[in-house]
Design a protein around this motif. Structure first.
Motif, PDB file in Angstrom:
ATOM      1  N   SER A  84       2.532   7.417   7.446  1.00 36.44           N
ATOM      2  CA  SER A  84       3.738   7.362   8.595  1.00 36.44           C
ATOM      3  C   SER A  84       3.351   7.999  10.173  1.00 36.44           C
ATOM      4  CB  SER A  84       4.265   8.624   7.633  1.00 36.44           C
ATOM      5  OG  SER A  84       3.958   9.431   7.578  1.00 36.44           O
ATOM      6  N   SER A  85       1.709   8.523  10.306  1.00 36.29           N
ATOM      7  CA  SER A  85       1.812   8.567  11.449  1.00 36.29           C
ATOM      8  C   SER A  85       1.597   7.510  13.106  1.00 36.29           C
ATOM      9  CB  SER A  85       0.827  10.012  11.989  1.00 36.29           C
ATOM     10  OG  SER A  85      -0.786   9.447  11.077  1.00 36.29           O
ATOM     11  N   LEU A  86       0.326   7.082  12.286  1.00 41.99           N
ATOM     12  CA  LEU A  86      -0.268   5.387  13.495  1.00 41.99           C
ATOM     13  C   LEU A  86       1.371   4.312  13.570  1.00 41.99           C
ATOM     14  CD1 LEU A  86      -2.932   4.178  10.492  1.00 41.99           C
ATOM     15  CD2 LEU A  86      -3.316   5.544  12.391  1.00 41.99           C
ATOM     16  N   ASN A  87       1.272   4.038  14.255  1.00 40.30           N
ATOM     17  CA  ASN A  87       2.111   3.026  14.942  1.00 40.30           C
ATOM     18  C   ASN A  87       1.659   1.409  14.477  1.00 40.30           C
ATOM     19  OD1 ASN A  87       4.247   4.807  16.121  1.00 40.30           O
ATOM     20  ND2 ASN A  87       2.207   5.477  18.227  1.00 40.30           N
ATOM     21  N   SER A  88      -0.205   1.900  14.781  1.00 43.38           N
ATOM     22  CA  SER A  88      -0.478   0.080  13.876  1.00 43.38           C
ATOM     23  C   SER A  88      -1.271   0.888  13.225  1.00 43.38           C
ATOM     24  CB  SER A  88      -0.966  -0.890  16.252  1.00 43.38           C
ATOM     25  OG  SER A  88      -1.714  -0.449  16.678  1.00 43.38           O
ATOM     26  N   SER A  89      -1.559  -1.186  12.661  1.00 40.97           N
ATOM     27  CA  SER A  89      -2.608  -0.584  11.788  1.00 40.97           C
ATOM     28  C   SER A  89      -4.484  -0.260  12.399  1.00 40.97           C
ATOM     29  CB  SER A  89      -3.074  -2.115  11.093  1.00 40.97           C
ATOM     30  OG  SER A  89      -4.245  -2.419   9.873  1.00 40.97           O
ATOM     31  N   PRO A  90      -5.676  -0.101  12.092  1.00 40.01           N
ATOM     32  CA  PRO A  90      -6.384   0.297  12.256  1.00 40.01           C
ATOM     33  C   PRO A  90      -7.114  -0.733  11.826  1.00 40.01           C
ATOM     34  CG  PRO A  90      -6.399   2.309  10.596  1.00 40.01           C
ATOM     35  CD  PRO A  90      -5.066   1.138  10.614  1.00 40.01           C
ATOM     36  N   TYR A  91      -6.824  -1.662  11.321  1.00 43.75           N
ATOM     37  CA  TYR A  91      -7.366  -2.518  11.307  1.00 43.75           C
ATOM     38  C   TYR A  91      -7.148  -3.770  10.639  1.00 43.75           C
ATOM     39  CZ  TYR A  91     -10.107   0.954   8.603  1.00 43.75           C
ATOM     40  OH  TYR A  91     -10.521   2.187   8.045  1.00 43.75           O
ATOM     41  N   LEU A  92      -7.980  -5.224  11.492  1.00 42.67           N
ATOM     42  CA  LEU A  92      -7.533  -6.457  11.242  1.00 42.67           C
ATOM     43  C   LEU A  92      -8.242  -7.638  10.578  1.00 42.67           C
ATOM     44  CD1 LEU A  92      -7.221  -7.002  15.427  1.00 42.67           C
ATOM     45  CD2 LEU A  92      -5.203  -5.942  14.316  1.00 42.67           C
ATOM     46  N   GLU A  93      -8.479  -6.609   9.914  1.00 39.41           N
ATOM     47  CA  GLU A  93      -8.624  -7.517   8.399  1.00 39.41           C
ATOM     48  C   GLU A  93      -8.223  -8.135   7.713  1.00 39.41           C
ATOM     49  OE1 GLU A  93     -12.613  -5.771   7.036  1.00 39.41           O
ATOM     50  OE2 GLU A  93     -13.197  -4.771   8.427  1.00 39.41           O
ATOM     51  N   GLU A  94      -8.381  -9.262   6.688  1.00 41.26           N
ATOM     52  CA  GLU A  94      -6.981  -9.924   6.231  1.00 41.26           C
ATOM     53  C   GLU A  94      -7.031  -8.808   5.096  1.00 41.26           C
ATOM     54  OE1 GLU A  94      -4.888 -12.854   5.074  1.00 41.26           O
ATOM     55  OE2 GLU A  94      -5.735 -12.408   6.344  1.00 41.26           O
ATOM     56  N   LYS A  95      -8.372  -8.246   4.182  1.00 40.89           N
ATOM     57  CA  LYS A  95      -8.230  -8.027   3.099  1.00 40.89           C
ATOM     58  C   LYS A  95      -7.817  -6.310   3.289  1.00 40.89           C
ATOM     59  CE  LYS A  95     -10.968 -10.310  -0.128  1.00 40.89           C
ATOM     60  NZ  LYS A  95     -10.042 -10.033  -1.525  1.00 40.89           N
ATOM     61  N   ILE A  96      -7.322  -5.905   4.873  1.00 42.26           N
ATOM     62  CA  ILE A  96      -7.003  -4.160   3.940  1.00 42.26           C
ATOM     63  C   ILE A  96      -6.060  -5.023   4.540  1.00 42.26           C
ATOM     64  CG2 ILE A  96      -7.206  -2.587   5.778  1.00 42.26           C
ATOM     65  CD1 ILE A  96     -10.316  -2.863   5.700  1.00 42.26           C
ATOM     66  N   HIS A  97      -4.649  -4.430   4.448  1.00 38.80           N
ATOM     67  CA  HIS A  97      -3.324  -4.618   4.468  1.00 38.80           C
ATOM     68  C   HIS A  97      -2.723  -3.380   5.369  1.00 38.80           C
ATOM     69  CE1 HIS A  97       0.835  -7.061   4.326  1.00 38.80           C
ATOM     70  NE2 HIS A  97       0.656  -5.827   3.762  1.00 38.80           N
ATOM     71  N   PHE A  98      -1.753  -3.178   6.315  1.00 42.87           N
ATOM     72  CA  PHE A  98      -0.905  -1.727   6.664  1.00 42.87           C
ATOM     73  C   PHE A  98       0.205  -1.503   6.040  1.00 42.87           C
ATOM     74  CE2 PHE A  98       0.736   0.356  10.064  1.00 42.87           C
ATOM     75  CZ  PHE A  98       0.199   2.028   9.364  1.00 42.87           C
ATOM     76  N   ILE A  99       0.689  -0.179   5.184  1.00 49.62           N
ATOM     77  CA  ILE A  99       1.883  -0.177   5.487  1.00 49.62           C
ATOM     78  C   ILE A  99       2.328   0.835   5.580  1.00 49.62           C
ATOM     79  CG2 ILE A  99       4.511   0.206   3.883  1.00 49.62           C
ATOM     80  CD1 ILE A  99       2.764  -2.584   3.566  1.00 49.62           C
ATOM     81  N   LYS A 100       3.567   0.693   7.104  1.00 45.66           N
ATOM     82  CA  LYS A 100       4.157   1.545   7.864  1.00 45.66           C
ATOM     83  C   LYS A 100       5.116   2.354   7.024  1.00 45.66           C
ATOM     84  CE  LYS A 100       5.567   4.047  12.061  1.00 45.66           C
ATOM     85  NZ  LYS A 100       5.033   4.895  12.136  1.00 45.66           N
ATOM     86  N   GLY A 101       5.106   4.066   6.297  1.00 44.14           N
ATOM     87  CA  GLY A 101       5.962   4.878   5.839  1.00 44.14           C
ATOM     88  C   GLY A 101       5.823   6.433   5.378  1.00 44.14           C
ATOM     89  N   GLU A 102       6.880   6.448   4.506  1.00 40.63           N
ATOM     90  CA  GLU A 102       6.411   8.001   4.054  1.00 40.63           C
ATOM     91  C   GLU A 102       5.858   7.771   2.573  1.00 40.63           C
ATOM     92  OE1 GLU A 102       6.589  11.274   4.752  1.00 40.63           O
ATOM     93  OE2 GLU A 102       6.998  11.002   6.825  1.00 40.63           O
ATOM     94  N   PRO A 103       5.235   8.207   2.072  1.00 42.82           N
ATOM     95  CA  PRO A 103       4.223   7.539   0.897  1.00 42.82           C
ATOM     96  C   PRO A 103       5.357   8.148  -0.300  1.00 42.82           C
ATOM     97  CG  PRO A 103       2.764   8.636   1.750  1.00 42.82           C
ATOM     98  CD  PRO A 103       3.608   8.526   3.019  1.00 42.82           C
ATOM     99  N   ALA A 104       5.544   8.814  -0.033  1.00 40.41           N
ATOM    100  CA  ALA A 104       6.690   9.359  -1.568  1.00 40.41           C
ATOM    101  C   ALA A 104       8.103   8.391  -1.317  1.00 40.41           C
ATOM    102  CB  ALA A 104       6.957  10.505  -1.152  1.00 40.41           C
ATOM    103  N   ASN A 105       8.167   8.219  -1.090  1.00 41.47           N
ATOM    104  CA  ASN A 105       9.482   6.616  -1.109  1.00 41.47           C
ATOM    105  C   ASN A 105       9.211   5.498  -1.266  1.00 41.47           C
ATOM    106  OD1 ASN A 105      11.730   5.273   0.202  1.00 41.47           O
ATOM    107  ND2 ASN A 105      11.838   5.864   2.010  1.00 41.47           N
TER     108      ASN A 105
END
Length: 331
Positions: A147-168
């Motif tokens: 939830s703290s990142l504003n954008s994905s730290p990776y641009l690789e196809e195999k790494i997917h970023f989801i922004k939000g609270e993980p307990a949700n």
């Protein structure tokens, strides 16, 4: 009524898909019509459709062309109508691609794969974990939730970023938690230890609630929350407070570079420490005899697990029993 429902469903489709259907219908309609107007130039509807396709796409091979006034007027109408829809099609397709890419970067695009690894929390430990997974499990997709990142730290196809609270639940569902193979929950470094552990257990409960069978590894910072993590369903608990202190005191009591030696005894570096059931033919032999036999198979026996007790480097005449388990180092 049915037509109205179909129309509503059609309007729900992506814009590029709706425009592509219109373009397809224009090509078929004008192609069939020109074959009726000029049967000598376009003997079959296929030739008419071919002419319609290359004309509307502005390719213009010139192998087919209308000769009559009616045919040319039809071509002019098709160019005016079709060119606008073709332009709109490619524009909407480009916009859709850019929108999807931006959604992937800002963490709003749901993950649709399966058998993936989910890492919860962004910190240096998570970054190192991603590196090791990419090296040793390159076929696995990785989903990072934070939830703290504003954008994905990776641009690789195999790494997917989801922004939000993980307990949700909604965020976990966007990470396709029900199809995940394993989940790693790292402690939040921005909170005090007690609160970070409570947050870890809350996330664990949410994960297990949506997928009870997923394999979970949790980092716990305090001894008091260890039992709560077990009750919440953690498959493996990493007591970082204990591991760190043991490595530090061992580095003090042992020769220099103890931490480097410990790293070399890791599967990450190709060395596996395993626990194996004793084979029937080894029961009743001494520790020395079993060690020598395993050494011939490029395995090193360094301890015995008997019940809940673990004996490291027992005496050479130590007799192995039926229910013993062998602590082995192998490459």
């Amino acid at each position: 009524m049915k037509i109205s429902k179909l129309w509503i469903q059609y309007l729900k489709w992506p814009l590029y898909l709706r425009i592509s259907i219109i373009v397809f219908m224009i090509i078929l309609t004008f192609g069939f019509t020109i074959s009726q107007l000029e049967p000598d130039q376009f003997p079959t509807p296929f030739e008419g459709i071919w002419w319609s396709l290359v004309t509307i796409s502005t390719v213009g091979y010139g192998d087919f062309a209308p000769k009559t006034v009616a045919g040319r007027l039809l071509g002019m109408v098709m160019i005016f109508i079709g060119a606008s829809f073709i332009t709109a099609y490619f524009s909407s397709l480009s916009a859709s691609t850019v929108k999807k890419q931006n959604a992937r970067i800002d963490g709003s695009l749901p993950f649709t794969g399966s058998q993936h690894v989910i890492i919860i929390g962004w910190n240096e430990k998570a970054n190192e974990l991603v590196k090791m997974l990419r090296k040793h499990r390159p076929f696995h997709s990785i989903v990072l939730i934070d939830s703290s990142l504003n954008s994905s730290p990776y641009l690789e196809e195999k790494i997917h970023f989801i922004k939000g609270e993980p307990a949700n639940d909604r965020i976990l569902e966007r990470a396709n938690i029900k199809e995940a193979q394993s989940v790693f929950i790292t402690a939040d470094q921005h909170k005090n230890e007690q609160y970070a552990d409570m947050q870890t257990i809350l996330i664990l409960l949410a994960v297990k609630g949506l997928n009870p069978s997923v394999y979970t590894v949790c980092e716990i910072l305090t001894e008091t929350q260890t039992n709560n993590a077990l009750r919440a369903g953690a498959d493996e608990i990493i007591k970082s407070y204990q591991l760190t202190s043991h490595v530090m005191i061992s580095s003090f009591l042992s020769p220099p570079q103890y931490s480097q030696i410990l790293m070399e005894l890791s599967p990450v570096n190709g060395t596996y420490t395993t626990l194996e059931r004793i084979q029937n033919e080894l029961v009743g032999l001494t520790f020395q005899e079993v060690h020598d036999q395993l050494f011939e198979r490029e395995k090193i026996l360094f301890g015995i697990k008997r019940g809940e007790e673990i004996v490291i480097n027992p005496p050479r005449h130590y007799i192995l029993l039926q229910d013993d388990e062998l602590l082995i180092i192998k490459s």
